[in-house]
Design a protein around this motif. Structure first.
Motif, PDB file in Angstrom:
ATOM      1  N   SER A  58       1.148  -1.056   0.295  1.00 58.28           N
ATOM      2  CA  SER A  58       0.046   0.070  -0.069  1.00 58.28           C
ATOM      3  C   SER A  58       0.516   1.430   0.154  1.00 58.28           C
ATOM      4  CB  SER A  58      -1.263  -0.104   1.085  1.00 58.28           C
ATOM      5  OG  SER A  58      -1.854  -0.342   1.036  1.00 58.28           O
ATOM      6  N   VAL A  59       0.039   2.391  -1.089  1.00 60.19           N
ATOM      7  CA  VAL A  59       1.270   3.251  -0.689  1.00 60.19           C
ATOM      8  C   VAL A  59       0.384   4.708  -0.926  1.00 60.19           C
ATOM      9  CG1 VAL A  59       3.145   2.218  -2.328  1.00 60.19           C
ATOM     10  CG2 VAL A  59       1.250   3.852  -3.639  1.00 60.19           C
ATOM     11  N   ASP A  60       1.648   5.763  -0.309  1.00 58.33           N
ATOM     12  CA  ASP A  60       1.058   7.139   0.353  1.00 58.33           C
ATOM     13  C   ASP A  60       0.916   7.454  -1.419  1.00 58.33           C
ATOM     14  OD1 ASP A  60      -0.556   6.611   2.266  1.00 58.33           O
ATOM     15  OD2 ASP A  60       1.835   7.298   3.337  1.00 58.33           O
ATOM     16  N   VAL A  61       0.147   8.161  -1.951  1.00 55.51           N
ATOM     17  CA  VAL A  61       1.328   8.854  -2.527  1.00 55.51           C
ATOM     18  C   VAL A  61       1.205  10.552  -3.403  1.00 55.51           C
ATOM     19  CG1 VAL A  61      -0.222   9.125  -5.242  1.00 55.51           C
ATOM     20  CG2 VAL A  61      -1.448   7.385  -4.278  1.00 55.51           C
ATOM     21  N   GLY A  62       2.111  10.630  -3.688  1.00 57.20           N
ATOM     22  CA  GLY A  62       2.689  12.212  -3.579  1.00 57.20           C
ATOM     23  C   GLY A  62       3.147  13.172  -4.572  1.00 57.20           C
ATOM     24  N   GLU A  63       4.005  13.728  -4.783  1.00 57.08           N
ATOM     25  CA  GLU A  63       3.650  14.931  -6.094  1.00 57.08           C
ATOM     26  C   GLU A  63       4.116  14.219  -7.116  1.00 57.08           C
ATOM     27  OE1 GLU A  63       7.636  17.204  -6.440  1.00 57.08           O
ATOM     28  OE2 GLU A  63       7.755  16.369  -4.857  1.00 57.08           O
ATOM     29  N   LEU A  64       3.009  14.582  -8.204  1.00 54.57           N
ATOM     30  CA  LEU A  64       3.182  13.656  -9.436  1.00 54.57           C
ATOM     31  C   LEU A  64       4.824  14.467  -9.855  1.00 54.57           C
ATOM     32  CD1 LEU A  64       2.075  13.118 -12.359  1.00 54.57           C
ATOM     33  CD2 LEU A  64       1.344  15.732 -12.466  1.00 54.57           C
ATOM     34  N   THR A  65       5.413  14.547 -10.507  1.00 52.33           N
ATOM     35  CA  THR A  65       6.979  14.121 -11.245  1.00 52.33           C
ATOM     36  C   THR A  65       7.107  14.096 -12.048  1.00 52.33           C
ATOM     37  OG1 THR A  65       7.871  13.415  -8.323  1.00 52.33           O
ATOM     38  CG2 THR A  65       9.339  13.263 -10.331  1.00 52.33           C
ATOM     39  N   PHE A  66       6.839  13.173 -13.179  1.00 49.89           N
ATOM     40  CA  PHE A  66       6.382  13.193 -14.399  1.00 49.89           C
ATOM     41  C   PHE A  66       5.545  12.675 -15.133  1.00 49.89           C
ATOM     42  CE2 PHE A  66      11.152  11.875 -12.306  1.00 49.89           C
ATOM     43  CZ  PHE A  66      11.730  12.852 -13.035  1.00 49.89           C
ATOM     44  N   VAL A  67       5.383  12.981 -16.637  1.00 50.61           N
ATOM     45  CA  VAL A  67       4.346  13.023 -17.684  1.00 50.61           C
ATOM     46  C   VAL A  67       4.984  12.432 -19.145  1.00 50.61           C
ATOM     47  CG1 VAL A  67       2.789  14.342 -18.439  1.00 50.61           C
ATOM     48  CG2 VAL A  67       2.961  14.465 -16.326  1.00 50.61           C
ATOM     49  N   ARG A  68       4.935  11.317 -19.082  1.00 51.60           N
ATOM     50  CA  ARG A  68       5.270  10.579 -19.936  1.00 51.60           C
ATOM     51  C   ARG A  68       4.271   9.967 -21.316  1.00 51.60           C
ATOM     52  NH1 ARG A  68       6.610   4.063 -20.395  1.00 51.60           N
ATOM     53  NH2 ARG A  68       8.022   4.269 -22.601  1.00 51.60           N
ATOM     54  N   ASP A  69       4.624  10.786 -22.315  1.00 44.43           N
ATOM     55  CA  ASP A  69       4.398  10.440 -24.026  1.00 44.43           C
ATOM     56  C   ASP A  69       4.749   8.497 -24.310  1.00 44.43           C
ATOM     57  OD1 ASP A  69       1.747  11.733 -24.812  1.00 44.43           O
ATOM     58  OD2 ASP A  69       2.781  12.984 -24.951  1.00 44.43           O
ATOM     59  N   TYR A  70       4.098   7.205 -24.529  1.00 45.43           N
ATOM     60  CA  TYR A  70       4.845   6.684 -25.411  1.00 45.43           C
ATOM     61  C   TYR A  70       3.270   6.422 -26.539  1.00 45.43           C
ATOM     62  CZ  TYR A  70       5.772   1.662 -26.212  1.00 45.43           C
ATOM     63  OH  TYR A  70       6.509   0.659 -26.842  1.00 45.43           O
ATOM     64  N   ILE A  71       4.602   6.763 -27.731  1.00 49.46           N
ATOM     65  CA  ILE A  71       3.630   6.220 -28.915  1.00 49.46           C
ATOM     66  C   ILE A  71       4.768   5.380 -29.420  1.00 49.46           C
ATOM     67  CG2 ILE A  71       2.885   7.382 -30.547  1.00 49.46           C
ATOM     68  CD1 ILE A  71       3.209   9.751 -29.871  1.00 49.46           C
ATOM     69  N   GLY A  72       3.876   3.764 -29.359  1.00 47.25           N
ATOM     70  CA  GLY A  72       4.424   2.651 -29.839  1.00 47.25           C
ATOM     71  C   GLY A  72       5.052   2.632 -30.583  1.00 47.25           C
ATOM     72  N   LYS A  73       4.497   3.145 -32.070  1.00 49.79           N
ATOM     73  CA  LYS A  73       5.408   3.296 -33.350  1.00 49.79           C
ATOM     74  C   LYS A  73       6.915   3.938 -33.550  1.00 49.79           C
ATOM     75  CE  LYS A  73       2.886   7.255 -35.234  1.00 49.79           C
ATOM     76  NZ  LYS A  73       1.507   7.561 -36.640  1.00 49.79           N
ATOM     77  N   HIS A  74       6.740   4.613 -32.726  1.00 46.77           N
ATOM     78  CA  HIS A  74       8.253   5.508 -32.409  1.00 46.77           C
ATOM     79  C   HIS A  74       8.928   4.525 -32.222  1.00 46.77           C
ATOM     80  CE1 HIS A  74       5.893   9.296 -32.813  1.00 46.77           C
ATOM     81  NE2 HIS A  74       5.912   9.083 -33.829  1.00 46.77           N
ATOM     82  N   HIS A  75       8.708   3.460 -31.232  1.00 50.36           N
ATOM     83  CA  HIS A  75       9.851   3.142 -30.496  1.00 50.36           C
ATOM     84  C   HIS A  75      10.694   1.376 -30.612  1.00 50.36           C
ATOM     85  CE1 HIS A  75       9.942   6.171 -27.537  1.00 50.36           C
ATOM     86  NE2 HIS A  75       8.459   6.351 -28.247  1.00 50.36           N
ATOM     87  N   GLU A  76      11.343   0.696 -30.144  1.00 50.53           N
ATOM     88  CA  GLU A  76      11.740  -0.675 -30.432  1.00 50.53           C
ATOM     89  C   GLU A  76      10.979  -2.123 -30.643  1.00 50.53           C
ATOM     90  OE1 GLU A  76      14.249  -2.493 -26.918  1.00 50.53           O
ATOM     91  OE2 GLU A  76      13.645  -0.066 -26.326  1.00 50.53           O
ATOM     92  N   HIS A  77       9.630  -1.578 -29.693  1.00 51.60           N
ATOM     93  CA  HIS A  77       8.404  -2.544 -29.545  1.00 51.60           C
ATOM     94  C   HIS A  77       7.589  -2.390 -30.931  1.00 51.60           C
ATOM     95  CE1 HIS A  77      10.610  -2.949 -25.727  1.00 51.60           C
ATOM     96  NE2 HIS A  77      11.158  -4.146 -26.379  1.00 51.60           N
ATOM     97  N   ALA A  78       7.792  -1.962 -31.484  1.00 48.02           N
ATOM     98  CA  ALA A  78       7.220  -0.980 -32.874  1.00 48.02           C
ATOM     99  C   ALA A  78       6.138  -2.642 -33.271  1.00 48.02           C
ATOM    100  CB  ALA A  78       7.404  -0.341 -33.354  1.00 48.02           C
ATOM    101  N   SER A  79       7.050  -3.481 -33.148  1.00 50.88           N
ATOM    102  CA  SER A  79       6.415  -4.650 -33.880  1.00 50.88           C
ATOM    103  C   SER A  79       4.852  -4.963 -33.439  1.00 50.88           C
ATOM    104  CB  SER A  79       6.757  -5.647 -34.496  1.00 50.88           C
ATOM    105  OG  SER A  79       7.152  -6.106 -33.162  1.00 50.88           O
ATOM    106  N   PHE A  80       4.912  -4.797 -32.279  1.00 48.07           N
ATOM    107  CA  PHE A  80       2.950  -5.213 -32.089  1.00 48.07           C
ATOM    108  C   PHE A  80       2.910  -3.709 -30.805  1.00 48.07           C
ATOM    109  CE2 PHE A  80       7.509  -6.529 -28.925  1.00 48.07           C
ATOM    110  CZ  PHE A  80       6.472  -5.467 -27.284  1.00 48.07           C
ATOM    111  N   ASP A  81       3.304  -2.966 -31.013  1.00 51.00           N
ATOM    112  CA  ASP A  81       3.180  -1.168 -30.116  1.00 51.00           C
ATOM    113  C   ASP A  81       2.586  -0.619 -31.123  1.00 51.00           C
ATOM    114  OD1 ASP A  81       2.855  -2.211 -27.223  1.00 51.00           O
ATOM    115  OD2 ASP A  81       4.468  -1.700 -26.988  1.00 51.00           O
ATOM    116  N   SER A  82       2.551  -0.902 -32.301  1.00 53.15           N
ATOM    117  CA  SER A  82       2.100   0.255 -33.363  1.00 53.15           C
ATOM    118  C   SER A  82       1.021   1.328 -33.089  1.00 53.15           C
ATOM    119  CB  SER A  82       2.725  -0.266 -34.687  1.00 53.15           C
ATOM    120  OG  SER A  82       1.355  -1.539 -35.432  1.00 53.15           O
TER     121      SER A  82
END
Length: 153
Positions: A58-82
């Protein structure tokens, strides 16, 4: 197209970070605990639910630290994540006062365990997203790091 929000936890203790350990055809890889937001669920609730499911903690949620987009077609696993576009919200979290973990309630498909990994060894393991490591270490040293990381892997 598969588009969704995901909420992730950065859980730190004693210069270590809690990660899920996973296995695929290339070997072991690590992820920050977290996952998909359910309709009507606040991001903090998603983090709490996913941490319990994947780590047993169980966790206590603190501050939002990072936001990331993951657009599968741009990355190494595009063959199954496009067709995947995921926006991930990373929160600094701490374990609740009851630190005893139970077994993960609903581990992910490739998950084989949970591991405390020393921050000093993050660059030597297969951790996704890889490019988050530098931003995290910069943030933990008290230096300014951008919150929005863009489409990284």
């Amino acid at each position: 197209m598969n588009q969704r929000n995901s909420a992730k936890a950065i859980i730190l203790a004693n210069q270590q970070v809690l990660l899920t350990k996973n296995r695929d055809e290339e070997g072991f890889f690590y992820l920050f605990p977290g996952g998909g937001q359910h309709f009507g669920e606040a991001l903090a609730e998603t983090v709490q639910r996913e941490c319990l499911e994947e780590t047993g903690f169980s966790v206590d949620v603190g501050e939002l630290t990072f936001v990331r987009d993951y657009i599968g077609k741009h990355h190494e696993h595009a063959s199954f994540d496009s067709n995947v576009h995921q926006v991930e919200f990373y929160f600094l979290c701490s374990l609740t006062s009851s630190v005893t973990a139970t077994d993960p309630k609903e581990p992910d498909n490739h998950q084989v365990g949970v591991e405390w990994v020393p921050l000093s060894t993050l660059n030597s393991i297969r951790l996704y997203p890889k490019q988050l490591i530098g931003s995290l270490l910069t943030h933990l040293q008290g230096s300014s790091a951008p919150v929005y990381l863009g489409d990284i892997n």
